[in-house]
Design a protein around this motif. Structure first.
Motif, PDB file in Angstrom:
ATOM      1  N   PRO A  75       0.878  -1.218   0.002  1.00 42.08           N
ATOM      2  CA  PRO A  75       0.055   0.154   0.085  1.00 42.08           C
ATOM      3  C   PRO A  75       0.810   1.256   0.126  1.00 42.08           C
ATOM      4  O   PRO A  75       0.395   2.195  -0.585  1.00 42.08           O
ATOM      5  N   ARG A  76       2.163   1.474   0.484  1.00 37.87           N
ATOM      6  CA  ARG A  76       2.915   2.438   0.431  1.00 37.87           C
ATOM      7  C   ARG A  76       3.436   2.891  -0.883  1.00 37.87           C
ATOM      8  O   ARG A  76       3.745   4.184  -1.043  1.00 37.87           O
TER       9      ARG A  76
ATOM     10  N   GLU B 196      -1.821   7.782  -6.664  1.00 37.64           N
ATOM     11  CA  GLU B 196      -3.010   8.142  -7.078  1.00 37.64           C
ATOM     12  C   GLU B 196      -3.516   7.017  -7.999  1.00 37.64           C
ATOM     13  O   GLU B 196      -4.719   6.428  -8.166  1.00 37.64           O
ATOM     14  N   GLY B 197      -2.636   6.350  -8.987  1.00 35.46           N
ATOM     15  CA  GLY B 197      -2.953   5.397  -9.915  1.00 35.46           C
ATOM     16  C   GLY B 197      -3.609   4.053  -9.454  1.00 35.46           C
ATOM     17  O   GLY B 197      -4.452   3.511  -9.857  1.00 35.46           O
ATOM     18  N   CYS B 198      -2.934   3.670  -8.299  1.00 32.86           N
ATOM     19  CA  CYS B 198      -3.445   2.223  -7.798  1.00 32.86           C
ATOM     20  C   CYS B 198      -4.699   2.524  -6.957  1.00 32.86           C
ATOM     21  O   CYS B 198      -5.628   1.696  -7.239  1.00 32.86           O
ATOM     22  N   HIS B 199      -5.068   3.640  -6.510  1.00 36.41           N
ATOM     23  CA  HIS B 199      -6.334   3.981  -5.715  1.00 36.41           C
ATOM     24  C   HIS B 199      -7.319   3.931  -6.841  1.00 36.41           C
ATOM     25  O   HIS B 199      -8.328   3.451  -6.709  1.00 36.41           O
ATOM     26  N   ALA B 200      -6.988   4.474  -8.002  1.00 34.17           N
ATOM     27  CA  ALA B 200      -7.867   4.745  -9.201  1.00 34.17           C
ATOM     28  C   ALA B 200      -8.368   3.421  -9.660  1.00 34.17           C
ATOM     29  O   ALA B 200      -9.487   2.970 -10.170  1.00 34.17           O
ATOM     30  N   LEU B 201      -7.368   2.600  -9.788  1.00 33.45           N
ATOM     31  CA  LEU B 201      -7.670   1.198 -10.052  1.00 33.45           C
ATOM     32  C   LEU B 201      -8.666   0.586  -9.250  1.00 33.45           C
ATOM     33  O   LEU B 201      -9.691  -0.360  -9.661  1.00 33.45           O
ATOM     34  N   VAL B 202      -8.430   0.545  -7.969  1.00 33.52           N
ATOM     35  CA  VAL B 202      -9.155  -0.072  -7.038  1.00 33.52           C
ATOM     36  C   VAL B 202     -10.578   0.280  -7.043  1.00 33.52           C
ATOM     37  O   VAL B 202     -11.480  -0.380  -7.211  1.00 33.52           O
ATOM     38  N   ALA B 203     -10.769   1.708  -7.128  1.00 33.15           N
ATOM     39  CA  ALA B 203     -11.946   2.525  -7.186  1.00 33.15           C
ATOM     40  C   ALA B 203     -12.885   1.792  -8.578  1.00 33.15           C
ATOM     41  O   ALA B 203     -14.081   1.522  -8.324  1.00 33.15           O
ATOM     42  N   PHE B 204     -12.187   1.744  -9.527  1.00 36.47           N
ATOM     43  CA  PHE B 204     -12.701   1.506 -10.820  1.00 36.47           C
ATOM     44  C   PHE B 204     -13.183  -0.142 -10.821  1.00 36.47           C
ATOM     45  O   PHE B 204     -14.288  -0.394 -11.237  1.00 36.47           O
ATOM     46  N   LEU B 205     -12.388  -0.804 -10.206  1.00 37.50           N
ATOM     47  CA  LEU B 205     -12.644  -2.424 -10.414  1.00 37.50           C
ATOM     48  C   LEU B 205     -13.799  -2.690  -9.244  1.00 37.50           C
ATOM     49  O   LEU B 205     -14.658  -3.405  -9.632  1.00 37.50           O
ATOM     50  N   ALA B 206     -13.781  -1.698  -8.177  1.00 40.05           N
ATOM     51  CA  ALA B 206     -14.984  -1.943  -7.417  1.00 40.05           C
ATOM     52  C   ALA B 206     -16.453  -1.550  -7.885  1.00 40.05           C
ATOM     53  O   ALA B 206     -17.443  -2.126  -7.968  1.00 40.05           O
TER      54      ALA B 206
ATOM     55  N   SER C  10      -9.694  -6.555   1.940  1.00 38.85           N
ATOM     56  CA  SER C  10      -8.404  -7.047   1.971  1.00 38.85           C
ATOM     57  C   SER C  10      -7.379  -5.745   1.769  1.00 38.85           C
ATOM     58  O   SER C  10      -6.360  -5.783   2.472  1.00 38.85           O
ATOM     59  N   GLN C  11      -7.869  -5.172   0.894  1.00 43.92           N
ATOM     60  CA  GLN C  11      -7.080  -3.702   0.818  1.00 43.92           C
ATOM     61  C   GLN C  11      -6.905  -2.941   2.074  1.00 43.92           C
ATOM     62  O   GLN C  11      -5.890  -2.217   2.449  1.00 43.92           O
ATOM     63  N   VAL C  12      -8.116  -2.671   2.703  1.00 46.21           N
ATOM     64  CA  VAL C  12      -8.099  -1.745   3.853  1.00 46.21           C
ATOM     65  C   VAL C  12      -7.487  -2.395   4.745  1.00 46.21           C
ATOM     66  O   VAL C  12      -6.766  -1.720   5.606  1.00 46.21           O
TER      67      VAL C  12
ATOM     68  N   LEU D 171     -10.199   3.772   0.619  1.00 43.69           N
ATOM     69  CA  LEU D 171     -10.668   2.461   0.088  1.00 43.69           C
ATOM     70  C   LEU D 171     -11.743   2.460   1.026  1.00 43.69           C
ATOM     71  O   LEU D 171     -12.943   1.786   0.259  1.00 43.69           O
ATOM     72  N   ALA D 172     -12.052   2.530   2.243  1.00 39.94           N
ATOM     73  CA  ALA D 172     -13.043   2.305   2.929  1.00 39.94           C
ATOM     74  C   ALA D 172     -14.490   3.126   2.260  1.00 39.94           C
ATOM     75  O   ALA D 172     -15.678   2.518   2.421  1.00 39.94           O
TER      76      ALA D 172
END
Length: 653
Positions: free
Chosen positions: A164-165, A169-179, A191-193, A208-209
């Motif tokens: 996570p460290r 921005e890119g990885c958060h955007a990926l998680v948000a889109f997949l969700a 799991s990510q949280v 993420l939450a």
């Protein structure tokens, strides 16, 4: 560099520094300044670029029209206004300098912008041309681009999103889109949280939450005030249970026993899978504290999905407690990317050997025994061989070095090093190495030696596999001073050189972000203490960069911690990096004698763990060179015993 410390007697307290930027003076772009030469002005241009001052950068760049490294002038002119620049302008820069290190650096910057803006056609066109390809955010954006085009990327994303460290921005955007698009389930999001919570990444955990409509306040309470949340039984519902589990892990950072007690009290409130997750959270923190109870917690966590960090610490706990069956089972359950790491190949081999499965173990050892690192050396010994210096390749000739001396990229790197711009120098140097065969690597390493860049020599020579020159990989500068000092102390010179190779790579004026200086990376407080102890009169801090003084202070301090820690090079190496108090505390948690290799493997600080392995691996090769006979890394590592037990009392299987 090392986790260095301020000295009180022989006890050190760690100085934790969040980052270089905190220590930097405020930038005064508008203040008038006179420039001695163009190099001086180039430094001002670079400074303006890093402080996002386009006006000053433009002013300095305009005055450097004839500078001998125009690509970097253009880069630092464009960098502070990159967000406002057109794609055409950025593309023109890349086309102008295509094939160069700085063009690849600009492509990296541009790709981050394209990903953030969602310009996927251009991103997909440019990403395959990014040569260095070392940016985790760009890996996330590349998956996001596929997902936007309705490709299934969830499995690739799960394999990528493990640290996570490094998200950005890119990885958060990926998680948000997949969700949003159903590729990530609530299990994936929680799991990510949990991983964010393990890494104390509060802001990321909250973002993420929020994708699951969980308030920032509730997440903050679980991560920052776990005791308050855990005072009463968990409320019903997925979010309440997950936050309770995260809070248990956070509490366990300080008090795993209390966290275990709370979980036992409310155990009936959780499902079997939730209980396993909760025990895994507690087990990881208990393992990091080297508590013997961690083994029992891991057993209760059976079946829980583990993070990469948790898998590794489950194995380390089992190693420390001598449970070879758990070592084997946990490594076999690891993701392939982790299981194929030489560390876990070696320890799986050891677990199979403990079961009497000699041939299977030998096969694993053979797969890494030729690799020149800590685990390769240990594997070689498991196969009944000792560690020697391999036969040297034919020395490089003047004819082979001549093209290196004329190579424009290497010369550019040398100029940057002369200006003490190590980031730019290393970028240019490594870029050119990509194009070279092994003989050329040795020739480039020799060029580095001729220019007194021993760190470049070592790192460049280290890249070869067939063509080997250990005089480049394991140099012995200042041999006369080192021999005299180590002889007077009765100190193993191979070990001292092994430590310096890890500490500073023989950079004479090396200075760490916490203030450690010189070849042996000595902290100011340590230098003052040792100088007083050895009767170095009229010592002033500036003397720490004098080679002979640095060696005298460093070797005397090393000898002090070696004596204090019973002659164990493994413990003393850890002490030199993290302070003597820490290895004493780590040893105090032992319930039985352990091999030095197991002690090194289970050091809780990642930096110190790698440091000890590298120092003793280096020392073994140096000893082979000095003594001209094969060596044993296992003997050098020795046995680490609980406090109060002597090494002669230790009986290892």
């Amino acid at each position: 560099m090392s986790v260095k410390n301020s000295l009180t007697g022989l006890g050190l307290s760690v100085l934790m520094v969040a980052g270089l930027s905190m220590a930097q003076p405020a930038y005064a772009a508008k203040s008038p300044k006179s420039f001695i030469n163009d190099d001086d002005r180039f430094m001002a241009l670079r400074d303006a670029a890093f402080h996002d001052d386009p006006e000053a950068a433009e002013q300095h760049a305009a005055a450097l029209r004839n500078y001998d490294i125009p690509s970097y002038v253009d880069y630092y002119r464009l960098r502070p206004r990159l967000y406002k620049a057109s794609n055409t302008e950025i593309r023109e820069f890349i086309n102008k300098y295509e094939g160069s290190a700085i063009a690849d650096r600009m492509r990296n910057d541009w790709l981050l912008l394209l990903g953030k803006r969602g310009e996927w056609d251009l991103f997909d066109q440019q990403y395959p041309q990014f040569v260095v390809a070392d940016d985790n955010q760009l890996r996330c954006y590349a998956l996001l681009s596929k997902a936007v085009r309705q490709q299934k990327v969830a499995n690739e994303a799960r394999n990528l999103l493990t640290a996570p460290r490094d998200y950005g921005e890119g990885c958060h955007a990926l998680v948000a889109f997949l969700a949003d698009n159903g590729q990530f389930s609530q299990n994936d999001l929680w799991s990510q949280v949990r991983m964010a919570g393990e890494n104390s990444a509060l802001s990321l955990a909250q973002r993420l939450a929020k994708l699951m409509d969980v308030s920032e306040k509730r997440v903050a309470e679980a991560i920052e005030k776990p005791s308050a949340l855990l005072k009463k039984e968990p409320d019903s519902g997925r979010a309440a249970h997950e936050l309770f589990i995260i809070a248990l892990g956070r509490l366990a950072k300080n008090d795993p026993e209390q966290a275990a007690s709370i979980l036992s009290r409310f155990s009936a409130k959780f499902s079997d899978s939730e209980r396993a997750l909760a025990w895994a959270q507690i087990a990881l923190q208990s393992a990091l504290k080297l508590e013997p109870d961690a083994l029992g917690y891991w057993v209760r966590a059976e079946g829980a999905p583990l993070t990469n960090e948790a898998y590794q610490w489950r194995v380390r706990t089992a190693l420390r407690e001598g449970d070879w069956k758990l070592v084997k089972n946990t490594i076999n359950a690891m993701p392939a990317s982790l299981k194929n790491d030489p560390a876990w190949i070696y320890w799986l081999g050891r677990a199979l050997k403990a079961e009497g499965r000699q041939e299977e173990a030998r096969t694993l050892f053979n797969s890494i025994a030729e690799q020149m690192h800590f685990y390769g050396q240990l594997a070689l010994e498991e196969n009944g061989q000792k560690i020697g210096a391999p036969l040297a390749s034919r020395p490089v000739t003047a004819e082979e070095i001549a093209p290196m001396e004329k190579n424009p990229n290497l010369q550019r790197a040398l100029k940057f090093y002369a200006m003490n711009l190590r980031m730019e120098g290393t970028r240019e140097w490594n870029w050119e190495l990509r194009k070279m065969n092994e003989r050329q690597h040795l020739a480039a390493a020799e060029l580095a030696r001729q220019n007194n860049l021993l760190d470049r020599m070592v790192n460049t020579s280290d890249r070869t596999k067939g063509e080997l020159d250990f005089s480049q990989r394991y140099p012995t500068p200042f041999n006369e001073s080192m021999y005299k000092t180590t002889q007077s102390l009765g100190l193993d010179m191979a070990w001292v050189y092994g430590l310096i190779r890890q500490e500073s790579r023989f950079i004479m004026n090396a200075k760490s972000h916490v203030g450690a200086s010189g070849l042996m990376q000595i902290m100011p407080a340590t230098a003052r203490y040792v100088a007083k102890k050895i009767g170095l009169g009229n010592f002033v801090p500036e003397q720490v960069n004098d080679i002979d003084t640095n060696i005298a202070l460093g070797t005397n301090y090393l000898n002090m911690v070696l004596t204090d820690l019973g002659g164990s090079q493994a413990l003393a190496s850890a002490a030199y990096n993290a302070g003597p108090g820490r290895p004493r505390a780590w040893r105090s948690k032992l319930t039985r004698p352990v091999e030095g290799a197991i002690f090194a493997e289970t050091i809780p600080f990642a930096e110190t763990r790698g440091y000890v392995k590298n120092v003793l691996s280096n020392a073994t090769y140096y000893a082979a060179l000095f003594e001209k006979k094969p060596q044993s890394l296992k003997t050098r590592l020795g046995t680490v015993v609980p406090k109060g037990m002597s090494a002669s009392d230790a009986e290892l299987p």
